[in-house]
Design a protein around this motif. Structure first.
Motif, mmCIF file in Angstrom:
data_model
loop_
_atom_site.group_PDB
_atom_site.id
_atom_site.type_symbol
_atom_site.label_atom_id
_atom_site.label_comp_id
_atom_site.label_asym_id
_atom_site.label_seq_id
_atom_site.Cartn_x
_atom_site.Cartn_y
_atom_site.Cartn_z
ATOM 1 N N THR A 171 -12.879 25.048 12.635
ATOM 2 C CA THR A 171 -12.163 24.012 11.888
ATOM 3 C C THR A 171 -10.729 23.818 12.376
ATOM 4 O O THR A 171 -9.987 23.017 11.814
ATOM 5 N N SER A 172 -10.326 24.540 13.426
ATOM 6 C CA SER A 172 -8.914 24.527 13.824
ATOM 7 C C SER A 172 -8.456 23.175 14.349
ATOM 8 O O SER A 172 -7.263 22.857 14.299
ATOM 9 N N ALA A 173 -9.394 22.347 14.851
ATOM 10 C CA ALA A 173 -9.018 21.046 15.396
ATOM 11 C C ALA A 173 -9.202 19.910 14.387
ATOM 12 O O ALA A 173 -9.068 18.738 14.743
ATOM 13 N N LEU A 174 -9.483 20.268 13.125
ATOM 14 C CA LEU A 174 -9.823 19.266 12.122
ATOM 15 C C LEU A 174 -8.756 19.172 11.036
ATOM 16 O O LEU A 174 -8.100 20.162 10.706
ATOM 17 N N ASP A 175 -8.631 17.971 10.454
ATOM 18 C CA ASP A 175 -7.736 17.833 9.313
ATOM 19 C C ASP A 175 -8.452 18.367 8.066
ATOM 20 O O ASP A 175 -9.652 18.646 8.096
ATOM 21 N N PRO A 176 -7.729 18.551 6.950
ATOM 22 C CA PRO A 176 -8.330 19.208 5.775
ATOM 23 C C PRO A 176 -9.619 18.575 5.268
ATOM 24 O O PRO A 176 -10.563 19.287 4.882
ATOM 25 N N GLU A 177 -9.702 17.243 5.249
ATOM 26 C CA GLU A 177 -10.912 16.593 4.738
ATOM 27 C C GLU A 177 -12.114 16.917 5.612
ATOM 28 O O GLU A 177 -13.205 17.230 5.115
ATOM 29 N N LEU A 178 -11.932 16.847 6.939
ATOM 30 C CA LEU A 178 -13.034 17.130 7.852
ATOM 31 C C LEU A 178 -13.352 18.622 7.894
ATOM 32 O O LEU A 178 -14.503 19.005 8.109
ATOM 33 N N THR A 179 -12.348 19.461 7.681
ATOM 34 C CA THR A 179 -12.576 20.898 7.579
ATOM 35 C C THR A 179 -13.579 21.192 6.473
ATOM 36 O O THR A 179 -14.491 22.015 6.638
ATOM 37 N N GLY A 180 -13.435 20.509 5.353
ATOM 38 C CA GLY A 180 -14.351 20.704 4.229
ATOM 39 C C GLY A 180 -15.787 20.398 4.592
ATOM 40 O O GLY A 180 -16.715 21.084 4.131
ATOM 41 N N GLU A 181 -16.004 19.371 5.428
ATOM 42 C CA GLU A 181 -17.367 19.013 5.846
ATOM 43 C C GLU A 181 -18.026 20.174 6.592
ATOM 44 O O GLU A 181 -19.193 20.516 6.349
ATOM 45 N N VAL A 182 -17.278 20.760 7.517
ATOM 46 C CA VAL A 182 -17.827 21.831 8.358
ATOM 47 C C VAL A 182 -18.021 23.110 7.545
ATOM 48 O O VAL A 182 -19.038 23.795 7.673
ATOM 49 N N ILE A 183 -17.063 23.437 6.690
ATOM 50 C CA ILE A 183 -17.187 24.630 5.856
ATOM 51 C C ILE A 183 -18.405 24.518 4.938
ATOM 52 O O ILE A 183 -19.126 25.504 4.717
ATOM 53 N N LYS A 184 -18.653 23.334 4.409
ATOM 54 C CA LYS A 184 -19.818 23.129 3.553
ATOM 55 C C LYS A 184 -21.106 23.453 4.312
ATOM 56 O O LYS A 184 -22.013 24.114 3.773
ATOM 57 N N VAL A 185 -21.201 23.014 5.554
ATOM 58 C CA VAL A 185 -22.381 23.302 6.377
ATOM 59 C C VAL A 185 -22.516 24.805 6.609
ATOM 60 O O VAL A 185 -23.609 25.381 6.498
ATOM 61 N N MET A 186 -21.404 25.468 6.915
ATOM 62 C CA MET A 186 -21.455 26.900 7.200
ATOM 63 C C MET A 186 -21.822 27.710 5.961
ATOM 64 O O MET A 186 -22.538 28.712 6.050
#
Length: 259
Positions: A183-198
């Motif tokens: 998530t280091s290259a993502l802004d907070p909103e997009l970080t949430g998308e990836v964390i949800k998948v993980m």
């Protein structure tokens, strides 16, 4: 028996010791988070697990099979590296998607290349291609990207690109999924998308090794946490044992995230 065993791993670049006698193990279905400051050796450790870097010393076993042992020449062959990597699915910081291919093709590509080495590939080409495509479509659907399969990376958001990269890693059906600060290259909103998948992958009991700077995420999702400092495992244990430890270096490190 642990799915992953790492014993006495050392790695230097020129005269700089980056990893110093790293030891840990991980059970199947568990999540290990690796935290620490920049330069502590986290990414190098992950690259050694995936054989993008060759350790100088030590032993790596997956499901009881020795993949690397510096004292055993049979495990050091460069020709065997690709087979070793099949045990690990690596998701990079920067997505590493092929810009000339669609999301669907990016997920299919590695399996297509391997399939061509099968002795019956020519005879079963159409059937095999259909199987690979069906699997890729299913994975992209799981990533909530069913309507983005024909998009190219430049047509996708950073979060969508990273979810394509996760689907690509899953396509090889690895024993262990490895994430290098996904998530280091993502802004907070997009970080949430990836964390949800993980988090969903963790619920599915996928074995994962995650290098991350998302402290609350690491605390919530992990079965085990390793805190690395200057190339060594300075602290390891269950999340509460690490995050609540009365340890000067971990308190200093965590303090940066609580300012």
């Amino acid at each position: 028996m642990p799915i992953l065993e790492v014993e006495h791993i050392c790695k230097s670049f020129d005269r700089t010791e980056v990893l110093k006698d790293i030891n840990f193990s991980l059970e199947k279905g568990q999540v290990l988070s690796i935290i620490g400051s920049s330069g502590s050796g986290k990414t190098t450790l992950l690259r050694c697990l995936n054989f993008l870097e060759r350790p100088d010393r030590g032993v790596i076993r997956v499901d009881g099979k020795t993949l690397f042992d510096d004292s055993d020449p049979t495990t050091l062959s460069e020709g065997a590296v690709r087979k070793k990597r099949l045990h690990f699915g690596l998701v990079f910081q920067s997505f590493n998607l092929f810009p000339q291919y669609t999301a669907l093709k990016n997920v299919m590509l590695a399996r297509e290349l391997l399939a061509k080495e099968q002795p019956d590939y020519k005879a079963r080409k159409k059937e095999i291609q259909e199987e690979i495509q069906a699997q890729a479509k299913e994975l992209l659907t799981q990533m909530s990207l069913a309507d983005r399969m024909d998009n190219y990376p430049h047509q996708l958001s950073g979060g969508q690109c990273q979810r394509v990269a996760i689907a690509r890693a899953l396509a090889m059906e690895p024993d262990i999924l490895c994430f290098d600060e996904p998530t280091s290259a993502l802004d907070p909103e997009l970080t949430g998308e990836v964390i949800k998948v993980m988090k969903e992958l963790a619920k599915q009991k996928k074995t994962m090794v995650i290098v991350t700077h998302e402290m609350s995420f690491a605390r919530e999702i992990s079965d085990q946490v390793i805190f690395m400092d200057k190339g060594v495992v300075a602290l390891s244990g269950k999340p509460d044992e690490v995050f609540d430890a009365d340890h000067a270096r971990i308190r200093e490190f965590l303090g940066k995230y609580n300012q």
